[in-house]
Structures are given as C-alpha cells and as structure tokens.
Design a protein around this motif. Structure first.
Motif, short mmCIF file in Angstrom:
data_model
loop_
_atom_site.label_atom_id
_atom_site.label_comp_id
_atom_site.label_asym_id
_atom_site.label_seq_id
_atom_site.Cartn_x
_atom_site.Cartn_y
_atom_site.Cartn_z
N VAL A 1 -28.63 -28.09 23.70
CA VAL A 1 -27.20 -28.32 24.11
C VAL A 1 -27.25 -28.35 25.59
CG1 VAL A 1 -24.77 -27.81 24.11
CG2 VAL A 1 -26.37 -27.46 22.04
N HIS A 2 -27.22 -29.66 26.14
CA HIS A 2 -26.65 -29.78 27.80
C HIS A 2 -27.89 -29.09 28.32
CE1 HIS A 2 -23.12 -31.43 26.91
NE2 HIS A 2 -22.39 -30.32 26.49
N GLY A 3 -29.38 -29.17 27.74
CA GLY A 3 -30.30 -28.64 28.44
C GLY A 3 -30.68 -27.01 28.32
N LYS A 4 -29.73 -26.47 27.46
CA LYS A 4 -30.12 -25.16 27.29
C LYS A 4 -30.32 -24.98 25.72
CE LYS A 4 -27.79 -20.47 27.69
NZ LYS A 4 -26.50 -20.01 28.15
N THR A 5 -31.00 -23.92 25.54
CA THR A 5 -31.33 -23.59 23.99
C THR A 5 -30.54 -22.66 23.44
OG1 THR A 5 -33.74 -24.22 24.34
CG2 THR A 5 -33.34 -22.87 22.57
N TYR A 6 -30.08 -22.72 22.34
CA TYR A 6 -29.24 -21.70 21.58
C TYR A 6 -29.95 -21.57 20.41
CZ TYR A 6 -25.49 -22.73 24.96
OH TYR A 6 -24.72 -22.87 26.27
N THR A 7 -29.73 -20.32 19.74
CA THR A 7 -30.36 -19.97 18.47
C THR A 7 -29.47 -19.39 17.60
OG1 THR A 7 -32.51 -19.43 19.49
CG2 THR A 7 -32.06 -18.66 17.18
N ILE A 8 -28.68 -20.17 16.92
CA ILE A 8 -27.71 -19.99 16.04
C ILE A 8 -28.02 -20.13 14.57
CG2 ILE A 8 -26.12 -21.20 17.83
CD1 ILE A 8 -26.06 -23.70 16.10
N PRO A 9 -27.00 -19.44 13.61
CA PRO A 9 -27.42 -19.41 12.24
C PRO A 9 -26.52 -21.10 11.95
CG PRO A 9 -25.33 -18.11 12.97
CD PRO A 9 -25.95 -18.46 14.18
N LEU A 10 -27.30 -21.46 11.09
CA LEU A 10 -26.80 -22.58 10.42
C LEU A 10 -26.52 -22.27 8.90
CD1 LEU A 10 -29.30 -25.38 12.01
CD2 LEU A 10 -26.68 -24.67 12.69
N PRO A 11 -25.63 -23.15 8.34
CA PRO A 11 -25.35 -23.26 6.95
C PRO A 11 -26.68 -23.94 6.22
CG PRO A 11 -24.16 -25.07 7.81
CD PRO A 11 -24.68 -24.49 9.03
N CYS B 1 -21.48 -22.89 20.55
CA CYS B 1 -22.79 -22.50 20.45
C CYS B 1 -22.72 -21.15 20.64
CB CYS B 1 -23.73 -23.32 21.11
SG CYS B 1 -23.88 -25.07 20.83
N GLU B 2 -22.17 -20.49 21.98
CA GLU B 2 -22.09 -19.15 22.41
C GLU B 2 -21.38 -18.23 21.16
OE1 GLU B 2 -20.00 -19.29 26.08
OE2 GLU B 2 -21.99 -19.90 27.31
N ALA B 3 -20.45 -18.89 20.49
CA ALA B 3 -19.71 -18.38 19.57
C ALA B 3 -20.64 -18.02 18.45
CB ALA B 3 -18.44 -18.83 19.07
N LEU B 4 -21.41 -18.87 17.98
CA LEU B 4 -22.28 -18.83 16.69
C LEU B 4 -23.40 -17.96 16.92
CD1 LEU B 4 -22.43 -22.49 15.61
CD2 LEU B 4 -21.20 -20.69 14.55
N GLU B 5 -23.89 -17.91 18.35
CA GLU B 5 -25.13 -16.96 18.58
C GLU B 5 -24.64 -15.62 18.45
OE1 GLU B 5 -28.25 -18.47 21.67
OE2 GLU B 5 -26.40 -17.79 22.51
N LYS B 6 -23.53 -15.14 18.37
CA LYS B 6 -23.10 -13.78 18.10
C LYS B 6 -22.75 -13.52 16.72
CE LYS B 6 -20.46 -13.84 22.44
NZ LYS B 6 -19.20 -14.05 23.27
N LYS B 7 -23.05 -14.42 16.08
CA LYS B 7 -22.68 -14.35 14.35
C LYS B 7 -24.11 -14.01 13.72
CE LYS B 7 -18.46 -16.79 14.26
NZ LYS B 7 -17.40 -15.51 14.26
N ARG B 8 -24.14 -13.61 12.55
CA ARG B 8 -25.48 -13.32 11.66
C ARG B 8 -25.27 -14.21 11.00
NH1 ARG B 8 -26.54 -10.64 6.91
NH2 ARG B 8 -24.41 -10.51 6.50
#
Length: 246
Positions: free
Chosen positions: A98-108, A204-211
């Motif tokens: 996202v905008h050149g930054k990598t986020y590792t997020i949980p997906l459904p 994305c930052e909010a999702l990164e904090k979720k399990r």
C-alpha cells in the motif's frame, strides 16, 4: 423428396472465390448448406452465409473431438470452464503493498473468480470450503468493487485459465500495489476526517494489530438485481450472474 420431412444431419461448406469489379483483388465467401437425408437420398439445401453462430458451433464440435488432457482436481478449485476458473483461499495473514509500504494483515477467507480475463474477489465467513449456498461478503480489500471486480491496473490475466494458474494469479493480485478503496472496505470505525490515502493507511495499520480479520464488519455482497439490494447473494447466484449475466 420433401425436405420438411427429412432430417438435417450434416452441413456442407462451400467456399466461393469472389472477384470484385474494378478492384484487383479477390475475396473468399463461405456458404453453409444444410444436407437433408432421407432413406438412400441426400439433398443439398439452399445456401446461407456462414454465420458467427455457425463458426461457434464448428469450434465446439472440433473442440469436443479432441481428447483433453487429464488433470488432478486442485483441492481449492470450485469451478472450471474454458474461460472461467473459481477457487477459494482460507483466511490467512498476507503481505500487501500500500503506497510503497508492506503491511502484513489478516484476511478473511476469499473466493476468487476469473472470467474472461476479469478477476472478481469476495469473502465469506469461516475457513472451510464454501458451498453453493454460502453467503458472500465484501472482500474487505482495496481496488475491489462491491460486486467483487478487481481494478487490475493493467495486469494481464490468462484467457483460458487452468488450475496451475491459481497461485500465479494470487501472486499478481496480492503483489500489485493497492491504491484505493472501491466499495469493498470493512467498517473499522475509523475517523471520518481522513482523506482517501490516509484512510487506506489507517485501515491497514488497524488490521495489522488484529489476530484475525473482523469478518463481522464486512457487509454482504448485494443481490444480483443490479447489485443494489440489501439482501445477500449466495456463491451460486454470484457465479451465475458473473458468468451468465443473470
């Protein structure tokens, strides 16, 4: 012989060489003639232009005459056709750009449908293999619309997909930069005073904090009736709407 009582069992193709007056060139005209068979007699019917429907029928006949390669059914594959491939992906944490930054997020858990080189993505509750009557949810991802269509950004997808393409298509999808929301975001109660770019980053930052992905925050995919109803659509309805236009 009365052609009305005879059965059409074959079609004869006649290729005519046509010269155009005043032009030093020739064209080929293809005419189709129904052949009527009755007893030991056959009669060539009137000619007609070899239409697009005739061409399609001929291609189907030739295609059916060729023995296809056998392939082992991929466990995640849900449906497969000449221009169509549908599969599911159980929920898992995934890296996105996202905008050149990598986020590792949980997906459904996601359902992917590639049809005529357009990719559609939706979500569903749980992580088991979805059934025909599984209710679909919005994907919760950027660049995906409410009906699931993905804004591909110019990425080329196979016209005749097979199961071996599944992982590659997912790579193209997840490694492509996500740039904007297009109606499929989850409601994460983020502030309303952010611009689109800030909202995507905060999301994305909010999702990164979720399990796990908060599936309860996803709206249902609208019904196939112009995609503007509040009633949810099933995977079977969604599949038929995309592939058959109904």
């Amino acid at each position: 012989m009365n052609n009305n009582q005879a059965a059409v069992q074959s079609v004869a193709l006649m290729i005519h060489k046509v010269s155009q007056q005043g032009i030093n060139s020739t064209n080929l005209a293809v005419m189709a003639h129904d052949v009527y068979h009755q007893g030991n007699q056959s009669v060539l019917g009137a000619g007609r232009p070899f239409s697009t429907t005739d061409k399609t029928n001929l291609l189907e006949i030739l295609s059916d005459d060729v023995t296809p390669d056998l392939e082992i059914i991929e466990s995640r594959c849900l449906a497969k056709g000449k221009e169509t491939l549908m599969w599911y992906r159980p929920r898992v944490k995934t890296a996105i750009d996202v905008h050149g930054k990598t986020y590792t997020i949980p997906l459904p858990s996601l359902v992917f449908l590639l049809h005529k080189r357009t990719l559609y993505v939706t979500a569903y509750k749980g992580d088991k293999r979805p059934e025909k009557d599984t209710k679909l949810l919005l994907a919760g991802l950027p660049n995906v619309s409410a009906n699931g269509s993905w804004c591909s950004g110019g990425n080329s997808l196979p016209a005749h997909p097979n199961q071996a393409h599944i992982e590659r298509i997912e790579e193209v999808f997840f490694l492509s930069p996500f740039t904007h929301f297009n109606g499929a975001a989850a409601d994460l109660d983020l502030p309303d005073n952010m611009n689109a770019s800030e909202h995507l980053t905060a999301y994305c930052e909010a999702l990164e904090k979720k399990r796990q992905f908060p599936v309860s925050k996803l709206a249902t995919v609208p019904s196939r009736s112009a995609w503007n109803s509040d009633s949810a659509t099933t995977m079977d309805d969604w599949f038929k709407h995309i592939t058959r236009g109904r």
